[in-house]
Design an enzyme around this catalytic site. Structure first.
Site, PDB file in Angstrom:
ATOM      1  CG  ASP A  75     -28.985  39.729  38.386  1.00  0.00           C
ATOM      2  OD1 ASP A  75     -29.444  39.019  37.471  1.00  0.00           O
ATOM      3  OD2 ASP A  75     -27.799  39.676  38.778  1.00  0.00           O
ATOM      4  CG  ASP A  95     -30.557  37.092  33.993  1.00  0.00           C
ATOM      5  OD1 ASP A  95     -30.005  37.884  33.216  1.00  0.00           O
ATOM      6  OD2 ASP A  95     -29.933  36.469  34.868  1.00  0.00           O
ATOM      7  CD  GLU A  96     -28.079  41.631  34.638  1.00  0.00           C
ATOM      8  OE1 GLU A  96     -27.752  42.793  34.900  1.00  0.00           O
ATOM      9  OE2 GLU A  96     -27.307  40.800  34.142  1.00  0.00           O
TER      10      GLU A  96
HETATM   11 MG   LIG Z   1     -28.960  36.862  36.875  1.00  0.00          MG
END
Ligand SMILES: [Mg+2]
Length: 437
Positions: A42, A136-137
Site C-alpha cells: 500500500d 496505489d495498492e
Molecule cells: Mg495508500
C-alpha cells in the site's frame, strides 16, 4: 536486487517472464496452497507523496491533493497535514481550519497513473502474480520468489520503489489476501509487518470486526446487534445462525472471522472485464439551464465513448443519473436493440433519457452517464451512414489524445465555453499496457 524466476504451474498472463514449464507434483501444490506468501503493498499517502516527490518545495510540508471544482474535497493529504487532523473527504475550507498553512495541489491523474504503472513494473520483476487492487495498492504472491527470505524480499521491493520513485510504501505479509491487507496498516507509513500463521488466532481474538476488508459500517452494526464485536467472536459464532442473517455471505463471514480467505491473486490483464463504463460530474454551481446541461451531457458521453473505444467495448444499456440540489438522485436507463460505442450515438440516447425520462424540476447538482451490457466487439454501428469517414475521425482523435492528453481535442459544441470536468481516478483503474513492458 534479486531477479527470481518463479515456477509457473498456472502461469498464464505475464508477458515479461519466459519460463519453461517445470514438473510440480501434487504434494508441492498442496503445500503451496497451505503456505502461500502474499504481500499487500500500500503506497503511503500516494497522490500527495507523488506531488511531494515531483516538487521538492512541497517536501516535509502539510499539503493535500484536491479536485478541480469549487466543491472539491481532499483526495489525499500528506502525513504532515494529517498531524493537524486533515482527512480524506474533508472540504477545502475545513482542511484550512485544521491546518491554516496547508498547501493545496490539484490532482494530476496522468502523473499518478504513470507512477503506478512504474511501480507495477517493479513488482513484475519479482513475481508474475501481481494483482493491482487499486491505483496505489497491489497484492503480490511471492510463494516461489523469496529465496533470499520473505522479509528480505519485501525490503528489497520497498528499496526498489524508493530508488525509482522516491516514494515509500507499507507492506503487510501473511498467507492470504485478507490477512496481508489487514496488517499492511500496521506501522504505516513505511511499515512492514509479517503475520505468521501460528500467530493469527491471537491476533484476531480481540480485533474489531470492522478492521477486516469487506466488513463495512452496516455489517458491523448488524453483527453488533447479534453480540459480535471482535473477529474472535465472529469466528466462533454459529455458521448456521450467520447464514440465517446474511444468507450465502454467512459462511464467508465466519471464515473471515477465523482469518481464512481463499480468494486468488488476479494478475494484471486477467481481471474480469468492467461491467459498466461511466462518468459523472458535480457542478461548481447548480445548473438549471437546459442548454448548459446538454453541453455537460455531451462532454460526459464523449468521455464514456473514449474509454469504450480504448477498451474496444460496445454496450446496449444507457443510464443517465441526475442529482438535484437537495441531493435527491434519480437514475433512468434504456435498453437499446443494438450495441453502440461512439460519442454521438451515446449522446443521442442520453439526451432522449434526459428530455423524456428525467423531469427536471430543480437545479441539478450532478449529472452522470454510463453504459452497461458491455461486450467486446468490432461491430460497426449503423446510426450514421458515413461509417468509414467517422471511424477515421475517431481514430485520429484517439491517436492525438494518446500523445497529447484527453483535452487536446474537443468537439465544436464544447469549444466556446470549455466545461470543467473532474478527473477523479476510479478505483478500478488499471495501467493498460503493463504486461507489454
Ligand atoms: Mg495508500
Amino acid at each position: 536486487m534479486a531477479r527470481l524466476k518463479p515456477l509457473n504451474f498456472f502461469y498464464n498472463t505475464c508477458a515479461t517472464h519466459t519460463i519453461t514449464l517445470g514438473t510440480l507434483n501434487f504434494s508441492a501444490l498442496l503445500t503451496y496452497s497451505m503456505n502461500k506468501i502474499i504481500l499487500h503493498i500500500d503506497m503511503d499517502a500516494f497522490f500527495a507523496s507523488v506531488e511531494q516527490s515531483a516538487n521538492p518545495a512541497l517536501k516535509g510540508k502539510p499539503m493535500a491533493v484536491i479536485g478541480t471544482g469549487k466543491r472539491t474535497v481532499v483526495t489525499t493529504s500528506s502525513y504532515e497535514a494529517r498531524k493537524y487532523g486533515v482527512t480524506t473527504g474533508m472540504t477545502v475550507a475545513d482542511a484550512k481550519k485544521c491546518c491554516p498553512k496547508i498547501i493545496f495541489r490539484t490532482g494530476d491523474h496522468l502523473k499518478y497513473t504513470y507512477t503506478s504503472a512504474k511501480i507495477n513494473k517493479i513488482f513484475l520483476k519479482y513475481t508474475p502474480y501481481v494483482e493491482m487492487y487499486s491505483v496505489d495498492e497491489s497484492f503480490l504472491d511471492i510463494t516461489f520468489c523469496h529465496q533470499n527470505g520473505i522479509i528480505q524480499t519485501a525490503k528489497s521491493i520497498k528499496k526498489d520503489i524508493y530508488m525509482q520513485t522516491g516514494l515509500t510504501c507499507s507492506i503487510g505479509m501473511s498467507h492470504n489476501k485478507l490477512l496481508a491487507k489487514l496488517v499492511s496498516d500496521i506501522n504505516k507509513p513505511n511499515g512492514l509487518f509479517y503475520l505468521k500463521k501460528q500467530n493469527v488466532p491471537e491476533f484476531l481474538e480481540k480485533l474489531p470486526v470492522n478492521k477486516l476488508c469487506g466488513i463495512g459500517r452496516k455489517t458491523t452494526e448488524y453483527l453488533l446487534s447479534l453480540g459480535i464485536k471482535t473477529c474472535g467472536e465472529l469466528g466462533r459464532f454459529s455458521v448456521k445462525e450467520l447464514k440465517k442473517h446474511f444468507g450465502v455471505n454467512g459462511e464467508k463471514l465466519s471464515l473471515m472471522g477465523q482469518g481464512e480467505d481463499s480468494s486468488p491473486i488476479v494478475p494484471i490483464g486477467a481481471e474480469e472485464d468492467a461491467k459498466s463504463i461511466g462518468h459523472s460530474s458535480t457542478f461548481d454551481n447548480d445548473v438549471f439551464d437546459q442548454a448548459i446541461l446538454e453541453r455537460y451531457l455531451f462532454k460526459l458521453c464523449d468521455m464514456v465513448s473514449r474509454r469504450m473505444r480504448r477498451n474496444k467495448s460496445w454496450g446496449d444499456v444507457i443510464s443517465v443519473t441526475v442529482r438535484y440540489m437537495d441531493f435527491t438522485t434519480l437514475t433512468r436507463q434504456i435498453k437499446l436493440k443494438d450495441i453502440i460505442q461512439h460519442t454521438h450515438s451515446i449522446f443521442y440516447y442520453a439526451k432522449y433519457i434526459l428530455d423524456e425520462k428525467c423531469a427536471l424540476s430543480y437545479p441539478v447538482r450532478l449529472l452522470g452517464v454510463s453504459i452497461s451490457g458491455l461486450r467486446k466487439n468490432d461491430y460497426q454501428e449503423d446510426l450514421f451512414n458515413n461509417i468509414e469517414k467517422r471511424n477515421r475521425l475517431f481514430n485520429a482523435i484517439d491517436s492525438v489524445s494518446e500523445i497529447f492528453g484527453n483535452d487536446s481535442t474537443n468537439w465544436g459544441i464544447l469549444l466556446d465555453r470549455p466545461l470543467k470536468t473532474s478527473t477523479v481516478i476510479s478505483p478500478s483503474w488499471r495501467p493498460h499496457g503493463v504486461r507489454s513492458y
